[in-house]
Design a protein around this motif. Structure first.
Motif, PDB file in Angstrom:
ATOM      1  N   LYS A 216       0.826  -1.208   0.000  1.00 25.56           N
ATOM      2  CA  LYS A 216       0.000   0.000   0.000  1.00 25.56           C
ATOM      3  C   LYS A 216       0.860   1.259   0.000  1.00 25.56           C
ATOM      4  N   HIS A 217       1.990   1.200   0.707  1.00 20.44           N
ATOM      5  CA  HIS A 217       2.917   2.332   0.737  1.00 20.44           C
ATOM      6  C   HIS A 217       3.458   2.621  -0.664  1.00 20.44           C
ATOM      7  N   ILE A 218       3.675   1.563  -1.428  1.00 24.56           N
ATOM      8  CA  ILE A 218       4.179   1.751  -2.793  1.00 24.56           C
ATOM      9  C   ILE A 218       3.147   2.461  -3.653  1.00 24.56           C
ATOM     10  N   LYS A 219       1.895   1.990  -3.566  1.00 24.26           N
ATOM     11  CA  LYS A 219       0.840   2.583  -4.389  1.00 24.26           C
ATOM     12  C   LYS A 219       0.518   4.011  -3.966  1.00 24.26           C
ATOM     13  N   ALA A 220       0.542   4.268  -2.658  1.00 24.05           N
ATOM     14  CA  ALA A 220       0.106   5.573  -2.155  1.00 24.05           C
ATOM     15  C   ALA A 220       1.230   6.596  -2.074  1.00 24.05           C
ATOM     16  N   VAL A 221       2.482   6.163  -2.003  1.00 25.31           N
ATOM     17  CA  VAL A 221       3.586   7.101  -1.784  1.00 25.31           C
ATOM     18  C   VAL A 221       4.637   7.015  -2.895  1.00 25.31           C
ATOM     19  N   MET A 237       1.381  14.603  -5.015  1.00 24.69           N
ATOM     20  CA  MET A 237       1.109  13.206  -4.697  1.00 24.69           C
ATOM     21  C   MET A 237      -0.327  13.019  -4.235  1.00 24.69           C
ATOM     22  N   LEU A 238      -0.818  13.956  -3.419  1.00 24.75           N
ATOM     23  CA  LEU A 238      -2.202  13.866  -2.954  1.00 24.75           C
ATOM     24  C   LEU A 238      -3.180  14.013  -4.122  1.00 24.75           C
ATOM     25  N   LEU A 239      -2.866  14.903  -5.052  1.00 26.85           N
ATOM     26  CA  LEU A 239      -3.723  15.085  -6.219  1.00 26.85           C
ATOM     27  C   LEU A 239      -3.718  13.825  -7.091  1.00 26.85           C
ATOM     28  N   THR A 240      -2.558  13.200  -7.254  1.00 29.10           N
ATOM     29  CA  THR A 240      -2.467  11.953  -8.028  1.00 29.10           C
ATOM     30  C   THR A 240      -3.329  10.868  -7.405  1.00 29.10           C
ATOM     31  N   ASP A 245      -8.246   7.497  -7.349  1.00 26.91           N
ATOM     32  CA  ASP A 245      -9.444   7.026  -6.649  1.00 26.91           C
ATOM     33  C   ASP A 245     -10.702   7.312  -7.467  1.00 26.91           C
ATOM     34  N   LYS A 246     -10.768   8.498  -8.066  1.00 22.68           N
ATOM     35  CA  LYS A 246     -11.933   8.848  -8.883  1.00 22.68           C
ATOM     36  C   LYS A 246     -12.019   7.967 -10.123  1.00 22.68           C
ATOM     37  N   LEU A 247     -10.875   7.679 -10.742  1.00 26.16           N
ATOM     38  CA  LEU A 247     -10.872   6.803 -11.915  1.00 26.16           C
ATOM     39  C   LEU A 247     -11.340   5.395 -11.541  1.00 26.16           C
ATOM     40  N   ALA A 248     -10.878   4.901 -10.392  1.00 24.67           N
ATOM     41  CA  ALA A 248     -11.286   3.566  -9.952  1.00 24.67           C
ATOM     42  C   ALA A 248     -12.780   3.514  -9.679  1.00 24.67           C
TER      43      ALA A 248
END
Length: 557
Positions: A216-221, A237-240, A245-248
């Motif tokens: 999860k750290h890899i995907k989120a950070v 990073m927060l915007l990405t 999340d919106k695309l998913a």
């Protein structure tokens, strides 16, 4: 090496024990002898439910895979070879081990090491991948006792990784640990003796491993950081993450509305009522129906390299296996949704190197008809063979779906893997995977399974019934039990009296899942010009690699 960690009087640390040590000893002694910092009191020290001595759970990734296996045993093998041989011979042996690792045949989800294991930065996925092929690679270059120690540790790790651990599993772990702890016991190995008690306290380590949070750290950070400009990167990073999340969420919504089925044109026509056929009929492309060279259609598409779980290091992984949601069943195999072409059997026989291909299909159909009618006829003359008038449909792969909750799996514990039989794979030589074939449902493990190599996937229609089939070359077991040193079954190609390979056509329902074979190298050095695509044709005997994944470990015993 002395087993000093387990000698004398010892016990597990506790909060009371730590407090007594802090009161009785000076700061230097506390640090040197006990690893404690005596002048700092954690703010959680007085929390009733935050005792660090009771909260530490087993960690498969750092304690077992990166710690005991990679940091110690792999280094131990390297140090032993350096100590036993001259520098020139050491380099020669280590280079041969690297070539053996690189010669591992392709397999769904297997991370490849084209240059062996000689790269600087190791990730957890690199260590996991090395575990799958390391024992056959070193066997013959080190004493059998070292191979047995590695096997014992891998047995321990694979049992600890099970999603459900019973009392029998704990007994098997204790037995593996006893075999492993003969002669040495270092700190990261010493932690293994606590696994039995910790598993009873916390449950199966498979749900507690730090690889879960690390992924999860890899995907989120890590991945958002790589996409940023590196300058004031936090907001980027927060915007990405927000956009992902919106695309998913949009993807889930589109799937529920049926918007991702078919094409844009077929969707609009269906809404307007102009399209009378189901959308599914327009998803698959038409099957070529031409008598053209087989190789023109019988090739794999380059579907890209899959990224590793940790997203870094060596990412040469086969993207042909993943979790899948669905009802829980033992296993089933289906042909690929998209066919390659249709052709008469006699026209393709020479192209696949099987002149009697039509006869093999006829024998298969006769056996199927007898099984359906419970016939006891023993007439095996050619006149009794059914005639084939229709074309067969060729496929480049099949999809095996099976219950594998200890591996990465979806809801219900299901996982899929693609089995390939293609004469051109990623613009290179062909790839023909091996499979487990169920031959005796009353026997356990490998005694009820045989190994075969798929040369062709196809389907044919006879008397109104469609049969999904595979043309396979058979392997036979060398002995009635696994190899005593490696714990793996050994197989060899099954030959006829004239020396030709034993080949037959089987129903797809008899295939359980893909199998991974790796050569029995012995003490010989492998040729430098050999490639992994030639491995399954170049050796006399092979190990059935039960360490390729946790499901294979459960069935290939």
């Amino acid at each position: 090496m002395l087993n000093g960690l387990d000698e004398g009087t010892y016990g597990r640390r506790s909060r009371n024990h730590t407090e007594v040590l802090v009161e009785e000893f000076e700061l230097g002694v506390l640090w040197d002898e006990y690893g404690l910092v005596g002048d700092i009191v954690p703010f959680t020290n007085y929390f009733p439910r935050a005792d660090i001595h009771e909260l530490l759970s087993p960690d498969i990734l750092h304690q077992l895979i990166k710690g005991a296996f990679k940091d110690h045993l792999v280094s131990w093998v390297h140090d032993y070879i350096e100590a036993q041989y001259t520098e020139a011979n050491t380099n020669k042996i280590l280079d041969d081990i690297d070539r053996r690792i690189a010669l591992a045949p392709a397999f769904a989800g297997l991370r490849r090491f084209p240059e062996g294991r000689g790269f600087k930065q190791w990730t957890g996925d690199d260590s996991k991948a090395l575990m799958k092929v390391y024992i056959p690679a070193i066997e013959g270059h080190v004493p059998k006792e070292m191979v047995q120690a590695l096997r014992a540790l891998l047995d321990f790790i694979y049992i600890a990784r099970r999603n459900i651990i019973s009392s029998n599993s704990l007994d098997a772990m204790d037995d593996a640990l006893k075999r492993f702890h003969r002669g040495f016991n270092l700190p990261r190995q010493h932690s293994l003796i606590h696994y039995h008690k910790l598993i009873r306290a916390f449950g199966a380590p498979n749900g507690l491993c730090s690889s879960i949070t690390e992924s999860k750290h890899i995907k989120a950070v890590k991945e958002p950081w790589r996409r940023s400009s590196r300058f004031k990167a936090l907001s980027q990073m927060l915007l990405t993450n927000q956009r992902l999340d919106k695309l998913a969420a949009s993807h889930v919504d589109f799937v529920d509305r049926g918007m991702l089925r078919g094409t844009c044109l077929s969707y609009i026509l269906n809404k307007l009522g102009i399209l009378n056929t189901p959308l599914e009929a327009h998803i698959e492309r038409d099957v070529p129906d031409q008598d053209e060279p087989f190789g023109r259609y019988h090739h794999a598409t380059n579907d890209g390299e899959g990224s590793a779980d940790e997203g870094e290091g060596n990412t040469n992984a086969e993207p042909d296996a993943d979790a899948v949601d669905g009802p829980t069943v033992l296993a089933h195999v289906d042909l690929a949704k998209t066919a390659a072409r249709r052709i008469y059997p006699e026209l393709i026989a020479d192209q696949i190197g099987q002149p009697n291909f039509t006869t093999l299909i006829q024998h298969f159909l006769r056996d199927q008809c007898r099984a359906d009618s419970d016939s006891s006829s023993s007439d095996s003359s050619r006149s009794a063979l059914p005639e084939i008038y229709e074309k067969i449909t060729l496929y480049t792969s099949a999809m095996a779906t099976f219950f594998a909750p200890s591996d990465l799996s979806g809801i219900g514990g299901m996982r899929y893997e693609r089995i390939r039989a293609v004469d051109t794979w990623r613009n290179g030589p062909g790839r023909y995977d091996c499979v487990f074939v169920s031959t005796d449902s009353s026997a356990d493990g490998m005694r009820g399974l045989d190994i075969a190599r798929v040369r062709l996937f196809f389907s044919l229609k006879h008397d109104g019934i469609t049969y999904p089939c595979a043309l396979v070359q058979w392997f036979k077991r060398v002995a009635d039990s696994p190899d005593e040193i490696t714990g793996m079954w050994v197989v060899e190609p099954e030959l006829l009296e004239d020396g030709a390979r034993c080949v037959s056509v089987i129903h797809l329902d008899s295939i359980f899942r893909a199998a991974h074979l790796i050569p029995v190298f012995g003490g010989d050095f492998v040729p430098t010009n050999l490639t992994y695509s030639q491995t399954l044709d170049a050796f006399c005997t092979y190990y059935v690699n039960n360490f390729i994944d946790h499901h294979a470990y459960e069935i290939a015993f």
